[in-house]
Design a protein around this motif. Sequence first.
Motif, mmCIF file in Angstrom:
data_model
loop_
_atom_site.group_PDB
_atom_site.id
_atom_site.type_symbol
_atom_site.label_atom_id
_atom_site.label_comp_id
_atom_site.label_asym_id
_atom_site.label_seq_id
_atom_site.Cartn_x
_atom_site.Cartn_y
_atom_site.Cartn_z
ATOM 1 N N GLY A 176 0.789 -1.226 0.000
ATOM 2 C CA GLY A 176 0.000 0.000 0.000
ATOM 3 C C GLY A 176 0.819 1.273 0.000
ATOM 4 N N ARG A 177 2.102 1.194 0.341
ATOM 5 C CA ARG A 177 2.947 2.388 0.356
ATOM 6 C C ARG A 177 3.705 2.561 -0.955
ATOM 7 N NH1 ARG A 177 7.383 3.402 5.062
ATOM 8 N NH2 ARG A 177 8.568 1.822 3.891
ATOM 9 N N SER A 178 4.210 1.461 -1.518
ATOM 10 C CA SER A 178 5.003 1.557 -2.745
ATOM 11 C C SER A 178 4.187 1.283 -4.001
ATOM 12 C CB SER A 178 6.164 0.564 -2.684
ATOM 13 O OG SER A 178 5.686 -0.764 -2.776
ATOM 14 N N GLY A 179 3.075 0.567 -3.851
ATOM 15 C CA GLY A 179 2.288 0.178 -5.013
ATOM 16 C C GLY A 179 2.811 -1.074 -5.698
ATOM 17 N N LYS A 180 3.813 -1.735 -5.111
ATOM 18 C CA LYS A 180 4.372 -2.943 -5.709
ATOM 19 C C LYS A 180 3.380 -4.090 -5.624
ATOM 20 C CE LYS A 180 8.124 -6.300 -5.126
ATOM 21 N NZ LYS A 180 9.294 -6.700 -4.290
ATOM 22 N N GLU A 181 3.230 -4.810 -6.731
ATOM 23 C CA GLU A 181 2.375 -6.004 -6.732
ATOM 24 C C GLU A 181 3.136 -7.142 -6.061
ATOM 25 O OE1 GLU A 181 0.752 -9.140 -9.998
ATOM 26 O OE2 GLU A 181 0.208 -7.036 -10.378
ATOM 27 N N LEU A 182 2.540 -7.691 -4.999
ATOM 28 C CA LEU A 182 3.180 -8.756 -4.236
ATOM 29 C C LEU A 182 2.695 -10.138 -4.643
ATOM 30 C CD1 LEU A 182 2.946 -7.055 -0.749
ATOM 31 C CD2 LEU A 182 4.906 -7.078 -2.306
ATOM 32 N N HIS A 183 1.455 -10.220 -5.064
ATOM 33 C CA HIS A 183 0.907 -11.507 -5.481
ATOM 34 C C HIS A 183 -0.341 -11.282 -6.313
ATOM 35 C CE1 HIS A 183 -1.398 -15.350 -4.962
ATOM 36 N NE2 HIS A 183 -0.221 -15.809 -5.306
ATOM 37 N N ARG A 184 -0.479 -12.089 -7.351
ATOM 38 C CA ARG A 184 -1.659 -12.041 -8.215
ATOM 39 C C ARG A 184 -2.219 -13.462 -8.308
ATOM 40 N NH1 ARG A 184 -3.472 -9.033 -13.076
ATOM 41 N NH2 ARG A 184 -1.933 -7.474 -12.427
ATOM 42 N N ARG A 185 -3.487 -13.584 -8.029
ATOM 43 C CA ARG A 185 -4.128 -14.891 -8.148
ATOM 44 C C ARG A 185 -5.096 -14.867 -9.320
ATOM 45 N NH1 ARG A 185 -8.328 -17.956 -4.017
ATOM 46 N NH2 ARG A 185 -8.485 -19.882 -5.216
ATOM 47 N N GLU A 186 -4.903 -15.787 -10.262
ATOM 48 C CA GLU A 186 -5.788 -15.940 -11.410
ATOM 49 C C GLU A 186 -6.546 -17.261 -11.243
ATOM 50 O OE1 GLU A 186 -6.268 -13.720 -13.632
ATOM 51 O OE2 GLU A 186 -4.490 -12.428 -13.604
ATOM 52 N N LYS A 187 -7.851 -17.176 -11.147
ATOM 53 C CA LYS A 187 -8.658 -18.375 -10.953
ATOM 54 C C LYS A 187 -8.974 -19.036 -12.289
ATOM 55 C CE LYS A 187 -10.666 -16.096 -6.937
ATOM 56 N NZ LYS A 187 -11.844 -15.394 -6.397
ATOM 57 N N ALA A 188 -8.956 -20.353 -12.280
ATOM 58 C CA ALA A 188 -9.224 -21.122 -13.501
ATOM 59 C C ALA A 188 -10.667 -20.932 -13.938
ATOM 60 C CB ALA A 188 -8.940 -22.595 -13.248
ATOM 61 N N ARG A 189 -10.857 -20.697 -15.241
ATOM 62 C CA ARG A 189 -12.194 -20.432 -15.779
ATOM 63 C C ARG A 189 -12.832 -21.660 -16.426
ATOM 64 N NH1 ARG A 189 -12.892 -14.434 -17.453
ATOM 65 N NH2 ARG A 189 -11.196 -13.389 -16.368
ATOM 66 N N ASN A 190 -12.094 -22.738 -16.556
ATOM 67 C CA ASN A 190 -12.644 -23.892 -17.257
ATOM 68 C C ASN A 190 -13.608 -24.685 -16.370
ATOM 69 O OD1 ASN A 190 -10.310 -24.445 -15.706
ATOM 70 N ND2 ASN A 190 -10.119 -26.451 -16.627
ATOM 71 N N SER A 191 -14.681 -25.169 -16.987
ATOM 72 C CA SER A 191 -15.668 -26.033 -16.315
ATOM 73 C C SER A 191 -16.254 -25.396 -15.063
ATOM 74 C CB SER A 191 -15.030 -27.396 -15.963
ATOM 75 O OG SER A 191 -14.515 -28.014 -17.116
ATOM 76 N N VAL A 192 -16.508 -24.111 -15.099
ATOM 77 C CA VAL A 192 -17.106 -23.415 -13.962
ATOM 78 C C VAL A 192 -18.489 -22.916 -14.367
ATOM 79 C CG1 VAL A 192 -16.910 -21.455 -12.393
ATOM 80 C CG2 VAL A 192 -14.857 -22.731 -13.052
ATOM 81 N N LYS A 193 -19.523 -23.352 -13.639
ATOM 82 C CA LYS A 193 -20.885 -22.939 -13.973
ATOM 83 C C LYS A 193 -21.125 -21.492 -13.589
ATOM 84 C CE LYS A 193 -25.753 -24.098 -13.330
ATOM 85 N NZ LYS A 193 -26.738 -25.020 -12.713
ATOM 86 N N HIS A 194 -20.631 -21.102 -12.421
ATOM 87 C CA HIS A 194 -20.823 -19.742 -11.926
ATOM 88 C C HIS A 194 -19.471 -19.079 -11.698
ATOM 89 C CE1 HIS A 194 -25.112 -20.349 -11.244
ATOM 90 N NE2 HIS A 194 -24.827 -21.485 -10.620
ATOM 91 N N PRO A 195 -19.318 -17.807 -12.022
ATOM 92 C CA PRO A 195 -18.045 -17.126 -11.780
ATOM 93 C C PRO A 195 -17.886 -16.774 -10.303
ATOM 94 C CG PRO A 195 -19.653 -15.559 -12.586
ATOM 95 C CD PRO A 195 -20.324 -16.914 -12.645
ATOM 96 N N PRO A 196 -16.643 -16.666 -9.826
ATOM 97 C CA PRO A 196 -16.449 -16.085 -8.494
ATOM 98 C C PRO A 196 -16.818 -14.605 -8.558
ATOM 99 C CG PRO A 196 -14.347 -16.315 -9.616
ATOM 100 C CD PRO A 196 -15.377 -16.957 -10.506
ATOM 101 N N ILE A 197 -17.531 -14.130 -7.554
ATOM 102 C CA ILE A 197 -18.049 -12.762 -7.634
ATOM 103 C C ILE A 197 -17.893 -12.024 -6.312
ATOM 104 C CG2 ILE A 197 -19.751 -13.384 -9.399
ATOM 105 C CD1 ILE A 197 -21.897 -13.186 -7.127
ATOM 106 N N ARG A 198 -17.987 -10.703 -6.429
ATOM 107 C CA ARG A 198 -18.191 -9.822 -5.282
ATOM 108 C C ARG A 198 -19.495 -9.091 -5.556
ATOM 109 N NH1 ARG A 198 -16.065 -9.812 -0.087
ATOM 110 N NH2 ARG A 198 -16.329 -7.739 0.839
ATOM 111 N N THR A 199 -20.421 -9.135 -4.604
ATOM 112 C CA THR A 199 -21.710 -8.485 -4.792
ATOM 113 C C THR A 199 -22.105 -7.773 -3.503
ATOM 114 O OG1 THR A 199 -23.998 -8.837 -5.571
ATOM 115 C CG2 THR A 199 -23.094 -10.501 -4.081
#
Length: 417
Positions: free
Chosen positions: A85-108
């Motif tokens: 939060g101070r430098s803006g450096k990306e520390l970790h990125r998580r990409e979720k697998a999209r194959n064979s998923v009926k519903h997407p992961p969401i924020r609502t």
Amino acid sequence: MAIDTSISQLRVAIVGGGPGGLATAIALSKIPNVKVTIYEQASVLREVGAGISIGANTWNVLELLGVADSLTSWHETWTTLNMNGRSGKELHRREKARNSVKHPPIRTQRTKLQSALLEHIDPRILQLSKKLVRMFDLGDAGVELHFHDGSIITADLVVGADGIRSVVRDTAWPGYEIKFTGTTIWRTLLPWDDVKDLNPTFEVTGWWHSPTTHVYFSPVGDGLWEIASRAWHDPAIHAASKVSWGVPVDNAHVESHFTEYLPEIREALARVPPGNWREFAAFAGPELAELTAWDSKVVLVGDSSHALSGAFGSGAGFAMEDGWILAQALAHFGNDRRRALALFNAIRVPYYARMYAHLAAEAARRAAKLHEIGSPSFDERVEAKIITDGGSAMAWIYNNDIGAVWSEAVREIGKEK
């Protein structure tokens, strides 16, 4: 349809009208000879908070409840970030697998989930302004519940879905104690258009960290954007004053905890309209060996059963899983409370025990990492907070298929016969 008189009649009182209480009512209402009533202390059923995450585990139980198609409007969270939060450096990125998923992961929005559940509730079973003040074990006659308005009812089974400060739990488990964890959370929603000029990364769901604080940004659908900011306060100093849950706080108080963050993060906080912040003090309590009491006349679901203070960000999903499993167990045993609640315990107690064990191990991991460094810098302390396994170790939570869990439990019962 004729009522099967061979199945015991059961009067069920659900205390609490949050996601766990509503889901439990939906599931129980499908069982013959069960009369369900929800008792909610609020005068208007309203979700307190801002956003909520819906992943595979929660979609699974929503499908089983028949509610999934009623949930609309969200932001898909295929990518999540952890940033300094101070430098803006990306520390970790998580990409979720999209194959064979009926519903997407969401924020609502939390209100969207509540509305979806309410669509499947007979409004006649929901009683508002019913604050539980005490309960009494009547033996074979059931449980007597006394409410603040002077009303008294009797039930064969009481479901405590009344949250981390559960009156049901504190009555049936009188020695249980929750304590302030040190974490204070401030939440709000505001239009994405009000902040989209600040940083394009803010449109990606993510956490921006300092060693003892973080700011969470995410769209939630309907053109709205969520901020959930956290700071740690020493419980030894602040515990006595930390009783807030969804109370308004002024902007200056919130902003004072994030002065070392990037200018655009501080500006995002400053653009929250006055009066829009709500403060939540996080509490937690010890693991319970059983989630049932009073000779199988009381059972806990949701936060009342595992006071983990939202540690896994999937509390509504856990609560709805609890309610669905409870209903399946009662249906399986023809409303025989003792056998049904014994099975409920056998399925859910080990699950929550694993969560407590995971949190203890994670705390030890972070402490060991900092000890190994010796005198960690700001950036090293931030990096020690981040879990970088991509979430694979947590599939037992976030990909949990509660329907498959139930099927396996039934198979095990069959083997014992």
